[in-house]
Design a protein around this motif. Structure first.
Motif, PDB file in Angstrom:
ATOM      1  N   GLY A  21       0.811  -1.205   0.000  1.00 21.81           N
ATOM      2  CA  GLY A  21       0.000   0.000   0.000  1.00 21.81           C
ATOM      3  C   GLY A  21       0.844   1.255   0.000  1.00 21.81           C
ATOM      4  N   GLU A  22       2.006   1.208   0.642  1.00 20.33           N
ATOM      5  CA  GLU A  22       2.891   2.375   0.681  1.00 20.33           C
ATOM      6  C   GLU A  22       3.383   2.743  -0.720  1.00 20.33           C
ATOM      7  N   ILE A  23       3.807   1.716  -1.487  1.00 21.45           N
ATOM      8  CA  ILE A  23       4.302   1.965  -2.849  1.00 21.45           C
ATOM      9  C   ILE A  23       3.152   2.393  -3.754  1.00 21.45           C
ATOM     10  N   LEU A  24       1.996   1.726  -3.614  1.00 19.90           N
ATOM     11  CA  LEU A  24       0.829   2.062  -4.430  1.00 19.90           C
ATOM     12  C   LEU A  24       0.425   3.515  -4.194  1.00 19.90           C
ATOM     13  N   ALA A  25       0.442   3.942  -2.935  1.00 20.07           N
ATOM     14  CA  ALA A  25       0.076   5.325  -2.620  1.00 20.07           C
ATOM     15  C   ALA A  25       1.056   6.302  -3.263  1.00 20.07           C
ATOM     16  N   GLY A  26       2.347   5.947  -3.221  1.00 15.31           N
ATOM     17  CA  GLY A  26       3.334   6.832  -3.828  1.00 15.31           C
ATOM     18  C   GLY A  26       3.125   7.013  -5.317  1.00 15.31           C
ATOM     19  N   ARG A  27       2.811   5.935  -6.021  1.00 17.14           N
ATOM     20  CA  ARG A  27       2.582   6.033  -7.468  1.00 17.14           C
ATOM     21  C   ARG A  27       1.327   6.851  -7.771  1.00 17.14           C
ATOM     22  N   MET A  28       0.285   6.659  -6.978  1.00 16.24           N
ATOM     23  CA  MET A  28      -0.946   7.427  -7.201  1.00 16.24           C
ATOM     24  C   MET A  28      -0.730   8.914  -6.938  1.00 16.24           C
ATOM     25  N   LEU A  29       0.087   9.230  -5.917  1.00 16.48           N
ATOM     26  CA  LEU A  29       0.344  10.632  -5.606  1.00 16.48           C
ATOM     27  C   LEU A  29       1.183  11.299  -6.689  1.00 16.48           C
ATOM     28  N   GLU A  30       1.986  10.509  -7.411  1.00 15.89           N
ATOM     29  CA  GLU A  30       2.724  11.071  -8.540  1.00 15.89           C
ATOM     30  C   GLU A  30       1.775  11.524  -9.648  1.00 15.89           C
ATOM     31  N   ILE A  31       0.679  10.771  -9.828  1.00 13.98           N
ATOM     32  CA  ILE A  31      -0.299  11.116 -10.868  1.00 13.98           C
ATOM     33  C   ILE A  31      -1.211  12.246 -10.387  1.00 13.98           C
ATOM     34  N   SER A  32      -1.680  12.147  -9.140  1.00 14.16           N
ATOM     35  CA  SER A  32      -2.608  13.136  -8.594  1.00 14.16           C
ATOM     36  C   SER A  32      -2.143  13.510  -7.184  1.00 14.16           C
ATOM     37  N   SER A  36       2.476  10.643   7.123  1.00 11.92           N
ATOM     38  CA  SER A  36       2.437  12.061   6.774  1.00 11.92           C
ATOM     39  C   SER A  36       3.611  12.444   5.881  1.00 11.92           C
ATOM     40  N   GLN A  37       4.785  11.856   6.159  1.00  7.70           N
ATOM     41  CA  GLN A  37       5.949  12.118   5.314  1.00  7.70           C
ATOM     42  C   GLN A  37       5.744  11.598   3.891  1.00  7.70           C
ATOM     43  N   LEU A  38       5.012  10.491   3.755  1.00 10.44           N
ATOM     44  CA  LEU A  38       4.767   9.907   2.434  1.00 10.44           C
ATOM     45  C   LEU A  38       3.651  10.616   1.681  1.00 10.44           C
ATOM     46  N   GLY A  39       2.940  11.506   2.352  1.00 11.60           N
ATOM     47  CA  GLY A  39       1.807  12.180   1.714  1.00 11.60           C
ATOM     48  C   GLY A  39       0.489  11.458   1.892  1.00 11.60           C
ATOM     49  N   ILE A  40       0.479  10.392   2.699  1.00 14.54           N
ATOM     50  CA  ILE A  40      -0.752   9.631   2.974  1.00 14.54           C
ATOM     51  C   ILE A  40      -1.566  10.393   4.015  1.00 14.54           C
ATOM     52  N   ALA A  41      -2.859  10.565   3.730  1.00 19.05           N
ATOM     53  CA  ALA A  41      -3.691  11.436   4.565  1.00 19.05           C
ATOM     54  C   ALA A  41      -3.978  10.849   5.936  1.00 19.05           C
ATOM     55  N   LYS A  42      -4.198   9.514   6.026  1.00 21.99           N
ATOM     56  CA  LYS A  42      -4.636   8.930   7.295  1.00 21.99           C
ATOM     57  C   LYS A  42      -4.212   7.471   7.375  1.00 21.99           C
ATOM     58  N   LEU A  43      -3.772   7.051   8.592  1.00 21.68           N
ATOM     59  CA  LEU A  43      -3.471   5.659   8.890  1.00 21.68           C
ATOM     60  C   LEU A  43      -4.581   5.100   9.767  1.00 21.68           C
ATOM     61  N   VAL A  44      -5.203   3.987   9.341  1.00 24.08           N
ATOM     62  CA  VAL A  44      -6.300   3.350  10.085  1.00 24.08           C
ATOM     63  C   VAL A  44      -5.902   1.915  10.378  1.00 24.08           C
ATOM     64  N   LEU A  45      -6.001   1.517  11.655  1.00 24.15           N
ATOM     65  CA  LEU A  45      -5.621   0.170  12.067  1.00 24.15           C
ATOM     66  C   LEU A  45      -6.816  -0.778  11.974  1.00 24.15           C
ATOM     67  N   LYS A  46      -6.535  -1.996  11.545  1.00 21.89           N
ATOM     68  CA  LYS A  46      -7.559  -3.029  11.503  1.00 21.89           C
ATOM     69  C   LYS A  46      -7.622  -3.730  12.852  1.00 21.89           C
ATOM     70  N   PRO A  47      -8.759  -4.345  13.198  1.00 17.29           N
ATOM     71  CA  PRO A  47     -10.006  -4.387  12.418  1.00 17.29           C
ATOM     72  C   PRO A  47     -10.669  -3.014  12.362  1.00 17.29           C
ATOM     73  N   VAL A  48     -11.172  -2.697  11.184  1.00 19.37           N
ATOM     74  CA  VAL A  48     -11.700  -1.364  10.925  1.00 19.37           C
ATOM     75  C   VAL A  48     -13.090  -1.225  11.525  1.00 19.37           C
TER      76      VAL A  48
END
Length: 851
Positions: free
Chosen positions: A785-796, A817-829
């Motif tokens: 998810g960390e890598i996927l988020a980085g690629r998506m943030l490059e596009i948008s 926050s350093q990666l640009g991810i808005a929120k971290l949510v722990l499971k179980p959600v």
């Protein structure tokens, strides 16, 4: 609606009654008019009879005149008088026939006399000569007859009028009574008809409501007779067989079932249940599909008798348990993996019910001490008998301190007697893991580790090696527990999420909703179990936070008063309200308990006074001179004093050294005050002791004060938040993807969902302008998810991304926050919390775009 129908019904009755009353009045008036007309005719006849008497008198006068003067004029008048009498008699006779034949008989007596006079007059015409004497004789007879007729006629006319009136009145009453009864009968029939129609309509509505309720139940509900004929089936059964409900109803079960052999077996069970009149409840049925997959069902069959035709029927309810069973199997598999991990770490597990005093142990716990599994027993009193006598009191005291809610983890070393009689050193690591609403501890859990070799080695080298080995074991457990926790939390996310969705769609107070509440309760217990495992596996210190020392002191004093003998008096002095210190709550609690316990032990059995004091001090340059560790500033000064024997000045400078003790062998490890100094120093504080032989000892502790008190934020009630934006959901667990898609779709969102992170990247590349927010799992194959988020943030770069994880030591809010991810949510959600986070991020994103 029912009141409106009743008003219409009563209005109809009033209208019918008014029409009936009008018709009765009209009939009564018509009959009365008929009687009136008939009476008038009688009176008319009577009138003619009275005239008859006048006409005969006139005739006699004309005869006398004619006899004296037989002129043509008198003759003509005489003939007219005879004709008029004929006419009167005819009227009387005709009318009398209607009323009484007797009057007719009397009236005919007049005719002979009239005919005689007429004959005499006729003869007089022809012969121009009148026999006046004969005419007089005829008139005499006529008068006599006329008088008789008048008398009889008057009697019969009056009687006929009276009888006619009575007859008419009687017939009118009979007709009105009959008509009234007919109206009452008609109204009664209308009432009965209307009530029957209303009952029929109400019954039809009830049947339709029952039909809708049955169709909404997600389980298969089918009613069959002993011959296998389907009497009732809901939509779930219809979908299963691929037939509409009307076509399915009335069909034979074996004819519509895809597997006739299976159907015959089901019908045979039906007949057995019907014949024995004994219900089958929650019987498990496993069906293997063509693709080899298994499906689990819960089947209940209840016999009953139809109230319509006394037909013996059976109600069959089938519930699909495949999802729950699959989850249970995965949980069981994860538990087995956890057990293997614990065995690999050579740890014995224990779980102690503090309310019943019964403890459960793992197999390794028994074998560690050389016992067979289940030996010597599960009662905690039997366990206490295994503790070395020199360690028993110390262990009890430490457990008494830690066996309370929010007391943190404990690690206690002591000796346990093995089956061969020898003793092994055990490291007991545990924690209170369950408390009731009143703050009373209910259950504790932990591990046993055999550290005999470590203790028997040298105090320095062997102890360090044992601590290192322990740290490595705990690290291994932490790694394994983290991976297992990830699987656990994924499973629990699906179980809790789908259960919440199903519960929200059910009525309050219904049995299915109550059942799902139990599932949620069990799921939350499983969630707490995962947290406990992770808690045991962590080796890092607790995070420091603002602590109110005055509150902590009160808790310590309450505990000490419950544990110290009544010979020791405890007092507390606090100089008003002041700030807080930045500290580890559990560590500060630990040093306070240590100092108070040392003071109580110093005063001994004779008792004394234990004083605690807390004041705020603003230290200046002259105050910190000669006191290493203190700097100019605001401090909280804590003092713990006793009036015991005091400490010898020769050794007071050594009391904080490790392993230094003045206590007897076996009554102290010499680490208590060393730990106190280490904790205080780590908190940027200072500790020292003042003592005078024979007068007691005072320990001074200084902690830097922080000015801004930390106030706990009130947790607002979290409810499901709706929206209309477009979301992209990515998780390698299909059940989680399905649950989140269903959740947000029901909340109004447009949802793209996939279990493939590479596929999610393709969707985002094509639709990134449409997608408003992304929810992704962290641990996924091929792409995290960390890598996927980085690629998506490059596009948008502005796209809000929520990263979900079951367990990750590296992932934190700061790192996200350093990666640009808005929120971290722990499971179980938690579904309500997640919906609130999504709504907040979307609103924040919209505001950012608008500005």
């Amino acid at each position: 609606m029912r009141e409106k129908r009743n008003n219409s019904f009563y209005l109809s009755i009033v209208v019918i009654f008014c029409i009936s009353a009008g018709a009765g009045a009209y009939i009564y008036h018509s009959l009365s008019q008929l009687g009136k007309d008939l009476t008038d005719e009688i009176h008319e006849t009577y009138f003619h009879s009275n005239k008859l008497e006048l006409d005969t008198a006139k005739l006699r006068l004309l005869v006398e005149q004619f006899s004296n003067n037989p002129s043509e004029e008198i003759y003509t008048a005489l003939v007219e008088a005879i004709d008029l009498i004929y006419l009167r008699v005819g009227v009387v006779v005709k009318s009398s026939e209607y009323f009484s034949p007797a009057i007719n008989d009397v009236s005919t007596k007049l005719y002979p006399h009239l005919e005689l006079i007429d004959a005499k007059i006729s003869a007089g015409r022809e012969k121009a000569h009148l026999a006046l004497s004969d005419i007089k004789n005829g008139l005499s007879g006529l008068v006599a007859s006329e008088q008789e007729v008048s008398r009889l006629f008057n009697i019969h006319v009056q009687k006929s009028i009276s009888d006619s009136n009575r007859t008419i009145d009687h017939e009118i009453r009979l007709i009105v009574t009959f008509f009234t009864l007919m109206v009452i009968l008609l109204i009664t029939l209308v009432i009965l008809f209307y009530r029957k129609s209303a009952i029929t309509a109400e019954l039809k509505r009830s049947q339709e409501n029952l039909r809708r309720i049955v169709d909404r139940i997600p389980h298969r509900i089918c009613v069959r007779d002993s011959m296998g004929k389907i009497v009732l089936a809901n939509e779930t059964v219809a979908r299963e067989f691929g037939l509409p409900v009307p076509e399915l109803t009335g069909s034979y079960y074996a004819d519509v079932h895809p597997d006739r052999a299976k159907a015959e077996k089901i019908l045979a069970d039906d007949r057995l249940v019907i014949s024995q009149q004994k219900a089958i409840l929650d019987a498990e049925d496993i069906v293997e599909e063509e693709n080899g997959r298994k499906r689990w069902y819960s089947v209940s069959k209840l016999p009953f008798t139809s109230t319509n035709d006394n037909n013996k029927l059976i109600l069959s309810i089938t519930q699909d348990l495949t999802t729950q069973k699959s989850a249970e199997l995965r949980v069981r598999s994860s538990e087995e993996r956890l057990q293997l991990a614990l065995e690999g770490a050579d740890l014995g597990l224990w779980n102690w019910n503090l309310k019943t005093g019964v403890a459960h142990y793992s197999d390794r716990y028994y074998t560690m001490l050389g016992y067979a599994v289940g030996e010597p027993g599960k009662e905690i009193t039997l366990y206490e008998k295994l503790i070395h006598p020199d360690d028993l009191q110390r262990v009890k005291e430490e457990l008494k301190y830690y066996l309370r809610c929010n007391s943190g983890n404990w690690s206690i070393q002591y000796r346990l007697r093995k089956k061969d009689g020898n003793y092994s050193w055990i490291l007991n690591h545990g924690k209170v893991v369950e408390c009731d609403t009143g703050g009373i501890p209910l259950r504790a859990a932990g591990t046993h580790l055999d550290i005999t070799q470590t203790v028997e080695a040298s105090e320095d080298k062997q102890l360090l090696e044992a601590q290192l080995a322990q740290a490595r074991k705990m690290e291994a457990i932490g790694t394994l527990a983290g991976g297992i926790a990830h699987d656990f939390n994924n499973i629990l996310t699906a179980i809790l999420g789908f259960s919440e969705l199903a519960r929200n769609g059910m009525d309050e107070g219904s049995q299915p909703r109550a059942n799902l509440e139990k599932v949620l309760t069990a799921g939350n217990r499983a969630k707490d179990l995962v947290k406990n495992i992770l808690t045991f596996s962590r080796t890092s210190s607790q995070q420091r936070q603002p602590v109110e020392l005055q509150v902590l002191l009160k808790d310590v004093i309450d505990l000490m008063r419950a544990t110290l003998p009544s010979t020791i008096e405890i007092s507390l002095y606090q100089d008003g309200d002041f700030g807080q210190i930045l500290a580890d709550h559990n560590q500060i609690h630990q040093i306070l308990m240590n100092l108070c316990t040392n003071a109580a032990q110093a005063m001994g059995e004779t008792g004394g006074l234990l004083e605690l004091s807390l004041v705020q001090e603003q230290l200046a340059e002259e105050d910190v001179a000669g006191k290493p560790g203190l700097t100019v500033g605001s401090y909280l000064h804590l003092q713990v004093s006793d009036n015991g024997p005091g400490i010898d000045p020769a050794i007071i400078d050594r009391i904080f050294d490790p392993y230094f003790t003045t206590k007897e062998v076996g009554k102290g490890s010499g680490m208590g005050l060393a730990i106190v100094k280490g904790i205080v120093t780590s908190h940027e504080g200072v500790v020292w002791a003042d003592s005078e032989k024979g007068k007691g000892t005072t320990f001074h502790l200084y902690f830097p004060e922080i000015s801004a008190p930390a106030k706990e934020a009130r947790v607002a009630e979290v409810v499901l938040q709706r929206g209309r934006e477009t979301l992209l959901v990515v998780d390698d667990e299909l059940m989680i993807v399905e649950m989140l898609k269903m959740l947000f779709s029901e909340l109004g969102y447009r949802v793209f969902a996939t279990t493939n992170p590479l596929g999610a990247m393709d969707i985002f590349n094509q639709r990134y302008q449409e997608i408003d927010l992304v929810i992704t799992d962290q641990t996924m194959p091929k792409l995290t998810g960390e890598i996927l988020a980085g690629r998506m943030l490059e596009i948008s770069p502005e796209i809000p991304i929520i990263l979900c994880t079951g367990y990750s030591e590296k992932m934190s809010e700061a790192h996200c926050s350093q990666l640009g991810i808005a929120k971290l949510v722990l499971k179980p959600v938690d579904t309500a919390y997640l919906s609130q986070v999504v709504r907040q991020l979307l609103d924040k994103s919209r505001h950012t775009k608008d500005t």
